[in-house]
Design a protein around this motif. Structure first.
Motif, PDB file in Angstrom:
ATOM      1  N   ARG A 269       0.842  -1.213   0.000  1.00 38.75           N
ATOM      2  CA  ARG A 269       0.000   0.000   0.000  1.00 38.75           C
ATOM      3  C   ARG A 269       0.867   1.250   0.000  1.00 38.75           C
ATOM      4  NH1 ARG A 269      -2.755  -2.597   4.116  1.00 38.75           N
ATOM      5  NH2 ARG A 269      -1.977  -1.120   5.669  1.00 38.75           N
ATOM      6  N   GLU A 270       1.821   1.292   0.912  1.00 40.71           N
ATOM      7  CA  GLU A 270       2.673   2.480   1.016  1.00 40.71           C
ATOM      8  C   GLU A 270       3.592   2.623  -0.189  1.00 40.71           C
ATOM      9  OE1 GLU A 270       2.241   4.993   3.140  1.00 40.71           O
ATOM     10  OE2 GLU A 270       0.513   3.780   3.695  1.00 40.71           O
ATOM     11  N   GLY A 271       4.069   1.492  -0.722  1.00 28.86           N
ATOM     12  CA  GLY A 271       4.910   1.536  -1.912  1.00 28.86           C
ATOM     13  C   GLY A 271       4.170   2.105  -3.102  1.00 28.86           C
ATOM     14  N   LEU A 272       2.960   1.622  -3.335  1.00 32.49           N
ATOM     15  CA  LEU A 272       2.153   2.140  -4.440  1.00 32.49           C
ATOM     16  C   LEU A 272       1.828   3.611  -4.246  1.00 32.49           C
ATOM     17  CD1 LEU A 272      -0.296  -0.836  -4.979  1.00 32.49           C
ATOM     18  CD2 LEU A 272       1.353   0.040  -6.639  1.00 32.49           C
ATOM     19  N   LYS A 273       1.618   3.991  -3.018  1.00 35.10           N
ATOM     20  CA  LYS A 273       1.283   5.388  -2.713  1.00 35.10           C
ATOM     21  C   LYS A 273       2.466   6.312  -2.984  1.00 35.10           C
ATOM     22  CE  LYS A 273      -0.568   8.141   1.081  1.00 35.10           C
ATOM     23  NZ  LYS A 273      -1.021   8.113   2.463  1.00 35.10           N
ATOM     24  N   SER A 274       3.680   5.838  -2.657  1.00 33.26           N
ATOM     25  CA  SER A 274       4.834   6.731  -2.734  1.00 33.26           C
ATOM     26  C   SER A 274       5.676   6.590  -4.003  1.00 33.26           C
ATOM     27  CB  SER A 274       5.727   6.529  -1.506  1.00 33.26           C
ATOM     28  OG  SER A 274       6.231   5.205  -1.482  1.00 33.26           O
ATOM     29  N   ILE A 275       5.693   5.436  -4.644  1.00 32.01           N
ATOM     30  CA  ILE A 275       6.596   5.235  -5.778  1.00 32.01           C
ATOM     31  C   ILE A 275       6.061   5.848  -7.074  1.00 32.01           C
ATOM     32  CG2 ILE A 275       5.766   3.001  -6.602  1.00 32.01           C
ATOM     33  CD1 ILE A 275       8.776   2.206  -6.783  1.00 32.01           C
ATOM     34  N   VAL A 276       4.753   5.919  -7.206  1.00 30.90           N
ATOM     35  CA  VAL A 276       4.147   6.490  -8.418  1.00 30.90           C
ATOM     36  C   VAL A 276       4.050   8.004  -8.256  1.00 30.90           C
ATOM     37  CG1 VAL A 276       2.066   6.530  -9.851  1.00 30.90           C
ATOM     38  CG2 VAL A 276       2.837   4.370  -8.834  1.00 30.90           C
ATOM     39  N   SER A 277       4.382   8.734  -9.296  1.00 31.04           N
ATOM     40  CA  SER A 277       4.275  10.202  -9.294  1.00 31.04           C
ATOM     41  C   SER A 277       2.829  10.592  -9.605  1.00 31.04           C
ATOM     42  CB  SER A 277       5.228  10.799 -10.329  1.00 31.04           C
ATOM     43  OG  SER A 277       6.552  10.440 -10.050  1.00 31.04           O
ATOM     44  N   TRP A 278       1.958  10.315  -8.665  1.00 27.31           N
ATOM     45  CA  TRP A 278       0.526  10.488  -8.880  1.00 27.31           C
ATOM     46  C   TRP A 278       0.162  11.892  -9.357  1.00 27.31           C
ATOM     47  CZ3 TRP A 278      -2.210   6.274  -9.326  1.00 27.31           C
ATOM     48  CH2 TRP A 278      -1.809   5.115  -8.642  1.00 27.31           C
ATOM     49  N   HIS A 279       0.678  12.925  -8.664  1.00 27.17           N
ATOM     50  CA  HIS A 279       0.303  14.294  -9.014  1.00 27.17           C
ATOM     51  C   HIS A 279       0.714  14.658 -10.438  1.00 27.17           C
ATOM     52  CE1 HIS A 279      -0.572  14.810  -4.738  1.00 27.17           C
ATOM     53  NE2 HIS A 279      -1.356  15.793  -5.153  1.00 27.17           N
ATOM     54  N   GLU A 280       1.881  14.191 -10.852  1.00 25.18           N
ATOM     55  CA  GLU A 280       2.341  14.478 -12.216  1.00 25.18           C
ATOM     56  C   GLU A 280       1.427  13.849 -13.261  1.00 25.18           C
ATOM     57  OE1 GLU A 280       6.440  13.401 -12.716  1.00 25.18           O
ATOM     58  OE2 GLU A 280       7.035  14.453 -10.887  1.00 25.18           O
ATOM     59  N   LEU A 281       0.752  12.773 -12.874  1.00 27.90           N
ATOM     60  CA  LEU A 281      -0.140  12.059 -13.786  1.00 27.90           C
ATOM     61  C   LEU A 281      -1.589  12.540 -13.697  1.00 27.90           C
ATOM     62  CD1 LEU A 281       1.324   8.506 -13.135  1.00 27.90           C
ATOM     63  CD2 LEU A 281       1.711   9.933 -15.150  1.00 27.90           C
TER      64      LEU A 281
ATOM     65  N   TYR B 295      -3.413  12.584 -10.740  1.00 28.18           N
ATOM     66  CA  TYR B 295      -4.125  11.833  -9.705  1.00 28.18           C
ATOM     67  C   TYR B 295      -3.666  12.273  -8.320  1.00 28.18           C
ATOM     68  CZ  TYR B 295      -5.265   8.524 -13.453  1.00 28.18           C
ATOM     69  OH  TYR B 295      -5.717   7.941 -14.604  1.00 28.18           O
ATOM     70  N   GLN B 296      -4.524  12.023  -7.331  1.00 24.66           N
ATOM     71  CA  GLN B 296      -4.116  12.179  -5.947  1.00 24.66           C
ATOM     72  C   GLN B 296      -4.654  10.988  -5.163  1.00 24.66           C
ATOM     73  OE1 GLN B 296      -5.662  15.772  -4.250  1.00 24.66           O
ATOM     74  NE2 GLN B 296      -7.787  15.089  -4.286  1.00 24.66           N
ATOM     75  N   VAL B 297      -3.798  10.396  -4.354  1.00 24.97           N
ATOM     76  CA  VAL B 297      -4.217   9.274  -3.515  1.00 24.97           C
ATOM     77  C   VAL B 297      -4.934   9.862  -2.306  1.00 24.97           C
ATOM     78  CG1 VAL B 297      -3.463   7.289  -2.151  1.00 24.97           C
ATOM     79  CG2 VAL B 297      -2.316   7.824  -4.318  1.00 24.97           C
ATOM     80  N   VAL B 298      -6.221   9.575  -2.197  1.00 24.52           N
ATOM     81  CA  VAL B 298      -7.004  10.133  -1.095  1.00 24.52           C
ATOM     82  C   VAL B 298      -6.851   9.307   0.172  1.00 24.52           C
ATOM     83  CG1 VAL B 298      -8.672  11.379  -2.491  1.00 24.52           C
ATOM     84  CG2 VAL B 298      -9.109   8.990  -1.904  1.00 24.52           C
ATOM     85  N   ASP B 299      -6.568   7.995   0.015  1.00 24.48           N
ATOM     86  CA  ASP B 299      -6.395   7.133   1.180  1.00 24.48           C
ATOM     87  C   ASP B 299      -6.027   5.729   0.705  1.00 24.48           C
ATOM     88  OD1 ASP B 299      -6.324   6.394   3.859  1.00 24.48           O
ATOM     89  OD2 ASP B 299      -8.354   7.095   4.285  1.00 24.48           O
ATOM     90  N   THR B 300      -5.795   4.864   1.691  1.00 28.53           N
ATOM     91  CA  THR B 300      -5.568   3.447   1.417  1.00 28.53           C
ATOM     92  C   THR B 300      -6.501   2.644   2.321  1.00 28.53           C
ATOM     93  OG1 THR B 300      -3.805   3.183   3.069  1.00 28.53           O
ATOM     94  CG2 THR B 300      -3.130   3.848   0.842  1.00 28.53           C
ATOM     95  N   ALA B 301      -6.702   1.384   1.953  1.00 33.61           N
ATOM     96  CA  ALA B 301      -7.527   0.483   2.762  1.00 33.61           C
ATOM     97  C   ALA B 301      -6.834  -0.871   2.825  1.00 33.61           C
ATOM     98  CB  ALA B 301      -8.918   0.341   2.155  1.00 33.61           C
ATOM     99  N   ALA B 302      -6.965  -1.537   3.982  1.00 34.45           N
ATOM    100  CA  ALA B 302      -6.289  -2.811   4.215  1.00 34.45           C
ATOM    101  C   ALA B 302      -7.147  -4.021   3.894  1.00 34.45           C
ATOM    102  CB  ALA B 302      -5.819  -2.884   5.671  1.00 34.45           C
ATOM    103  N   ASN B 303      -8.446  -3.812   3.647  1.00 33.08           N
ATOM    104  CA  ASN B 303      -9.322  -4.946   3.350  1.00 33.08           C
ATOM    105  C   ASN B 303     -10.576  -4.443   2.636  1.00 33.08           C
ATOM    106  OD1 ASN B 303     -11.367  -4.186   5.399  1.00 33.08           O
ATOM    107  ND2 ASN B 303      -9.765  -4.746   6.854  1.00 33.08           N
ATOM    108  N   GLY B 304     -11.395  -5.384   2.200  1.00 26.89           N
ATOM    109  CA  GLY B 304     -12.581  -5.032   1.435  1.00 26.89           C
ATOM    110  C   GLY B 304     -13.595  -4.213   2.208  1.00 26.89           C
ATOM    111  N   SER B 305     -13.825  -4.546   3.456  1.00 26.34           N
ATOM    112  CA  SER B 305     -14.794  -3.803   4.265  1.00 26.34           C
ATOM    113  C   SER B 305     -14.359  -2.356   4.458  1.00 26.34           C
ATOM    114  CB  SER B 305     -14.978  -4.473   5.631  1.00 26.34           C
ATOM    115  OG  SER B 305     -15.486  -5.765   5.465  1.00 26.34           O
ATOM    116  N   GLU B 306     -13.080  -2.171   4.753  1.00 25.30           N
ATOM    117  CA  GLU B 306     -12.535  -0.817   4.913  1.00 25.30           C
ATOM    118  C   GLU B 306     -12.621  -0.062   3.588  1.00 25.30           C
ATOM    119  OE1 GLU B 306      -8.361   1.340   6.292  1.00 25.30           O
ATOM    120  OE2 GLU B 306      -8.553  -0.828   6.522  1.00 25.30           O
ATOM    121  N   ALA B 307     -12.371  -0.749   2.486  1.00 25.66           N
ATOM    122  CA  ALA B 307     -12.435  -0.122   1.169  1.00 25.66           C
ATOM    123  C   ALA B 307     -13.848   0.350   0.843  1.00 25.66           C
ATOM    124  CB  ALA B 307     -11.942  -1.093   0.104  1.00 25.66           C
TER     125      ALA B 307
END
Length: 104
Positions: free
Chosen positions: A15-27, A29-41
């Motif tokens: 989760r943290e790797g995907l959040k930080s390794i991709v240059s979301w803003h340049e593309l 996008y903005q990551v609003v949050d992450t979730a650890a399971n389906g219910s949380e998602a």
């Protein structure tokens, strides 16, 4: 206008790797949050109404395919990207073969 992204994976490092390794803003996008399971998602989907969700296909409890089905029942406009390891490819093909999954 930035598109909102929600990352769903049961492994914190991924989760943290995907959040930080991709240059979301340049593309645009903005990551609003992450979730650890389906219910949380599901809860975070309700809170943030993301434009895109990256979803791990294998998670304990509600797996990625079940989550996708639940999200599609509520939001037909969202884009969904399935995360899968090589061993899960046959399982991922089930999602691609159904009408409720986008192919990205």
């Amino acid at each position: 206008m930035m598109m909102n992204v929600l990352i769903v994976d049961d492994e914190p490092k991924l989760r943290e790797g995907l959040k930080s390794i991709v240059s979301w803003h340049e593309l645009g996008y903005q990551v609003v949050d992450t979730a650890a399971n389906g219910s949380e998602a599901l809860e975070k989907h309700r809170l943030y109404s993301p434009d895109l969700m990256l979803i791990d296909i294998r998670m304990p409890g509600m797996d990625g395919l079940q989550l996708i089905e639940a999200i599609r029942a509520k939001d037909s406009d969202i884009h969904l990207l399935i995360l899968s390891g090589y061993a899960d490819f046959d399982y991922a093909k089930q999602a691609i073969a159904t009408e409720w999954t986008d192919i990205c």
